[in-house]
Design an enzyme around this catalytic site. Structure first.
Site, mmCIF file in Angstrom:
data_model
loop_
_atom_site.group_PDB
_atom_site.id
_atom_site.type_symbol
_atom_site.label_atom_id
_atom_site.label_comp_id
_atom_site.label_asym_id
_atom_site.label_seq_id
_atom_site.Cartn_x
_atom_site.Cartn_y
_atom_site.Cartn_z
ATOM 1 N N ARG A 101 12.282 -5.126 6.745
ATOM 2 C CA ARG A 101 12.039 -3.494 6.556
ATOM 3 C C ARG A 101 13.143 -2.725 7.310
ATOM 4 N NH1 ARG A 101 6.093 -0.587 7.271
ATOM 5 N NH2 ARG A 101 6.217 -1.476 5.095
ATOM 6 N N HIS A 128 9.725 0.141 -2.263
ATOM 7 C CA HIS A 128 9.035 -0.740 -1.637
ATOM 8 C C HIS A 128 8.303 -1.931 -2.659
ATOM 9 C CE1 HIS A 128 6.116 -2.080 1.121
ATOM 10 N NE2 HIS A 128 5.412 -1.036 1.348
ATOM 11 N N GLN A 131 4.803 -3.595 -2.408
ATOM 12 C CA GLN A 131 3.601 -2.523 -2.738
ATOM 13 C C GLN A 131 3.062 -2.418 -4.004
ATOM 14 O OE1 GLN A 131 1.983 -0.939 0.108
ATOM 15 N NE2 GLN A 131 0.578 -0.544 -1.866
ATOM 16 N N ASP A 223 0.935 9.393 -1.428
ATOM 17 C CA ASP A 223 1.518 8.588 -0.311
ATOM 18 C C ASP A 223 1.744 9.837 0.774
ATOM 19 O OD1 ASP A 223 2.875 6.829 1.576
ATOM 20 O OD2 ASP A 223 4.781 6.678 0.235
ATOM 21 N N CYS A 263 -0.948 3.896 -0.949
ATOM 22 C CA CYS A 263 -0.422 2.692 -0.119
ATOM 23 C C CYS A 263 -0.788 2.510 1.308
ATOM 24 C CB CYS A 263 1.176 2.773 -0.524
ATOM 25 S SG CYS A 263 1.910 4.003 0.542
ATOM 26 N N ARG A 291 -1.989 -6.999 -1.077
ATOM 27 C CA ARG A 291 -0.909 -7.494 -0.552
ATOM 28 C C ARG A 291 -0.625 -8.856 -0.065
ATOM 29 N NH1 ARG A 291 2.116 -3.265 1.698
ATOM 30 N NH2 ARG A 291 3.659 -4.739 1.831
HETATM 31 N N1 NVA Z 1 6.520 6.176 2.030
HETATM 32 C C1 NVA Z 1 6.003 5.670 3.158
HETATM 33 C C2 NVA Z 1 5.529 4.317 2.670
HETATM 34 C C3 NVA Z 1 4.742 3.355 3.931
HETATM 35 C C4 NVA Z 1 4.104 2.191 3.663
HETATM 36 C C5 NVA Z 1 7.228 5.335 4.139
HETATM 37 O O1 NVA Z 1 8.238 4.703 3.827
HETATM 38 O O2 NVA Z 1 6.798 5.479 5.449
HETATM 39 N N1 CP Z 2 1.560 0.029 2.789
HETATM 40 C C1 CP Z 2 2.378 -0.314 3.730
HETATM 41 O O1 CP Z 2 3.558 -1.032 3.667
HETATM 42 O O2 CP Z 2 1.842 -0.340 5.155
HETATM 43 P P1 CP Z 2 2.522 -0.631 6.271
HETATM 44 O O3 CP Z 2 3.629 0.253 6.743
HETATM 45 O O4 CP Z 2 1.511 -0.591 7.264
HETATM 46 O O5 CP Z 2 3.298 -1.986 6.182
#
Ligand code: NVA
Ligand code: CP
Length: 306
Positions: A101, A128, A131, A223, A263, A291
């Site tokens: 990540r 992502h 997801q 989101d 998400c 997930r």
């Molecule tokens: N768009 C959000 C998704 C989190 C799972 C982010 O990147 O923070």
């Molecule tokens: N939806 C998702 O990826 O959640 P987190 O950021 O908590 O991993």
């Protein structure tokens, strides 16, 4: 040759369907898979916070009989303490897969280029895919068929939106995307998926009006307005996105039974109200649960080729 999962582009429609089939089996009989990753270690490198992605991967790896190693922000200091390619080559000597990540998608691509083990996208600024795959799997549990189904994605044209575009374009699912001007999804993603959606007959449309986008849809998805890494823009974005909230007023113009997706993490009272998030049509915790099952299927496919 090793196979990565860094983008929805990495999976053909047949592979997506196979993964969903395997997910169904894993979810139904998890103990049948309890030794699939025995003697294997999977390293998780997370340069951003996480609840679902980290915990579902760690629990999933444990349930498959493997070991997970979590390296948080500052631990490995990608590209600062050590070049990304040196990290990739070193970890490839110890582990069976890398879940990453990070911020720039280029970092993930570089990791995948130099690792000799599968690399999985645990979220980048661009996409992502774990997801999106879990989300569409969740919809396969809710509807007998996804033919002619339409999702409305309301809010920021971000990483989650980009991955939804890919999977919808591949699977022939219609997608209405409503964003404020200048917050549209990545141009490249829209362009790259044009041909896919012609083949699959997915109708992918961009809107600036959430009211227009939610008319007659089966699912409404949202989101956060300020993704991780954009926290400094949060106040400014709150003003720009204020008409893009999923609330009872917006739902009054949508089909009565449309499902609600997010998400998570959600900023209650911003992109979605408590009332909608906690409503009976909300399937956000089914998404979160899936997930776990979907990622176990991904790990088995990449590591065992099953
Ligand atoms: N768009 C959000 C998704 C989190 C799972 C982010 O990147 O923070
Ligand atoms: N939806 C998702 O990826 O959640 P987190 O950021 O908590 O991993």
């Amino acid at each position: 040759m090793k196979k990565d999962f860094i983008s929805m582009k990495d999976l053909s429609i047949d592979e997506i369907n196979e993964l969903f089939e395997l997910t169904r089996k894993i979810k139904k009989n998890p103990l049948d898979f309890k030794s699939t990753l025995s003697n294997k270690s999977v390293v998780l490198i997370f340069e951003k916070p996480s609840n679902r992605t980290r915990v579902s991967f760690e629990v999933g790896i444990w349930q498959l009989g493997g070991q997970s190693i979590y390296l948080g922000q500052g631990e490995i200091n990608l590209g600062v303490r050590e070049a990304i390619k040196d990290v990739a080559k070193t970890l490839s000597r110890y582990c069976a897969a890398i879940v990453l990540r990070t911020f720039s998608h280029k970092i993930l691509q570089e990791m995948a280029e130099f690792a000799t083990i599968p690399v999985i996208n645990g979220l980048t600024d661009l996409s992502h895919p774990c997801q999106a795959l879990s989300d569409i799997y969740t919809l396969t549990e809710k509807f007998s068929s996804l033919d002619n189904k339409t999702i409305a994605y309301i809010g920021d044209g971000n990483n989650v939106c980009n991955s939804l575009i890919y999977i919808c374009a591949k699977m022939g699912i219609n997608l209405n995307i409503a964003t404020p001007k200048r917050f549209e999804p990545e141009n490249n993603v829209v362009a790259e998926t044009k041909n896919l959606s012609i083949i699959s007959k997915a109708n992918i449309q961009l809107f600036y009006s959430p009211q227009e986008a939610v008319k007659n849809v089966d699912v409404i998805y949202t989101d956060v307005w300020a993704s991780m890494g954009k926290e400094r823009e949060a106040a400014k974005r709150k003003k720009i996105f204020k008409n893009f909230q999923i609330n009872s007023q917006l739902l009054a113009g949508a089909s009565r039974n449309c499902l609600i997706m997010h998400c998570l993490p959600a900023h209650r009272g911003q992109e979605i109200t408590d009332e909608v998030l906690d409503s009976k049509n909300s399937i956000v915790f089914d998404q979160a649960e899936n997930r776990l099952h979907v990622q176990k299927a991904i790990l088995i496919k990449l590591l065992k080729g099953k």
